[in-house]
Enzyme design. Structure first.
Site, PDB file in Angstrom:
ATOM      1  N   CYS A 147       0.836  -1.207   0.000  1.00 31.03           N
ATOM      2  CA  CYS A 147       0.000   0.000   0.000  1.00 31.03           C
ATOM      3  C   CYS A 147       0.871   1.258   0.000  1.00 31.03           C
ATOM      4  CB  CYS A 147      -0.962  -0.049   1.190  1.00 31.03           C
ATOM      5  SG  CYS A 147      -2.315   1.141   1.060  1.00 31.03           S
TER       6      CYS A 147
ATOM      7  N   HIS B 155      -3.390  -5.692   1.122  1.00 30.38           N
ATOM      8  CA  HIS B 155      -2.621  -5.928   2.348  1.00 30.38           C
ATOM      9  C   HIS B 155      -2.502  -7.402   2.727  1.00 30.38           C
ATOM     10  CE1 HIS B 155      -2.284  -1.723   3.884  1.00 30.38           C
ATOM     11  NE2 HIS B 155      -3.263  -1.556   3.017  1.00 30.38           N
TER      12      HIS B 155
ATOM     13  N   GLU C 195      -0.571  -8.632   4.918  1.00 27.65           N
ATOM     14  CA  GLU C 195      -0.319  -8.773   6.363  1.00 27.65           C
ATOM     15  C   GLU C 195      -1.612  -8.786   7.180  1.00 27.65           C
ATOM     16  OE1 GLU C 195      -0.377  -6.054   4.794  1.00 27.65           O
ATOM     17  OE2 GLU C 195      -0.544  -4.278   6.050  1.00 27.65           O
TER      18      GLU C 195
END
Lengths: 231, 82
Positions: free
Chosen positions: A85, A194, A196
């Site tokens: 991002c 994302h 994560e």
């Protein structure tokens, strides 16, 4: 393997990235934007957020912060670098990846669980996926519209440098549905969604099996642990 | 102290969602004369000392490398303020 996560003023997802590295089996190391060295890490993650309040352009000031000259040097020598991002925006501003990211075409911030296709598995961050694998990970951004001139776009497509592509919905007007890129060497990868945030059952996207059970992002962090550092 | 003004605009060919939203707002006023708005940036850079050709060259460089991103923007003017 020691994987560093750089915290910039305004980073949001640095803690999640550190946790993802730990869950994948690596040793997470916190790095600070004002440092001038990388404290001996083997790989680097630039996390999501709003570094420097997105002032000037998203990622632009972060790309010129003290630690980034060490990151650019290391990346050019083959160290694995992942930008998520705002981290992707920073890699683009640092010219480690091509193109640019502009405000979403619909003008609003978007947050959704986004389906992607893994377009290229010849990188240290995507080798744990299968070619063409469809994954779902969260997307959340205001300025995620990928653009590049025709020549660059042709080169990215021709050289297989598109790492991830949006499936079903193009959430921000990105050209060719591009969600993420790799560099020619395959050690630098950046993407708007994302990974994560999809590493632990109970905290990821919904799947047909169970609510919040999606962990499709974990393989990205496992990939780099499996890779030997390129020289 | 003298000031150098740098102006940066998003490239003509690119969609400017902020400009578009502003244009729609402006169109609520008036009789439809306003057809489009594009939003750029103006940097006012204060200089300690004289603005030499060498300094202008330096500002030219940072305008290109830092203040703008040539993938999405153009530096349209660099001038010394009156």
């Amino acid at each position: 393997m020691r994987v560093g996560v750089i915290t910039f003023p305004g980073s949001l997802d640095d803690r999640d990235a550190l946790r993802a590295i730990k869950l994948a089996g690596g040793d997470p190391v916190s790095l600070w934007h004002g440092d001038h060295d990388l404290h001996g890490v083997d790989a680097i993650v630039l996390p999501g957020g709003f570094s420097y309040g997105d002032y000037l352009r998203c990622g632009a000031i972060a790309a010129h912060s003290p630690i980034m000259s060490a990151v650019v040097d290391a990346a050019n020598k083959g160290m694995p670098v992942l930008g998520i991002c705002n981290g992707f925006q920073t890699l683009v501003e640092a010219h480690l990846l091509a193109g640019g990211l502009i405000r979403n075409d619909h003008g609003t911030f978007i947050r959704r669980d986004q389906k992607l296709r893994v377009e290229n598995v010849d990188t240290v961050w995507t080798s744990g996926y299968t070619q063409g694998q469809e994954i779902t990970i969260p997307l959340k951004n205001g300025e995620g519209g990928f653009i590049a001139d025709d020549e660059t776009l042709k080169q990215l497509e021709g050289d297989g440098l598109v790492a991830f592509r949006y499936l079903e919905v193009n959430p921000n007007g990105s050209l060719n549905d591009i969600a993420g890129l790799r560099n020619a060497r395959g050690n630098v990868v950046g993407l708007m969604p994302h990974p994560e945030h999809a590493v632990e059952p109970g905290f990821g996207p919904d799947t047909p099996a169970a609510m919040s059970s999606g962990t499709d992002g974990l393989a990205m962090f496992q990939s780099v642990l499996a890779a030997t550092v390129l020289s | 102290m003298p000031k150098v003004i740098v102006e940066v605009m998003p490239k003509e060919v690119l969609l400017d969602p902020a400009g578009k939203a502003t244009a729609r707002a402006l169109q609520r006023f008036g009789d439809g004369e306003i057809t489009d708005v594009r939003i750029g940036k103006r940097f006012e850079i204060t200089i300690d000392g004289e603005v030499t050709p060498k300094l202008l060259e330096h500002i030219n460089e940072v305008a290109k490398d830092v203040l703008s991103n040539d993938v999405i923007e153009d530096v349209i003017s660099i001038r010394v303020a009156d």
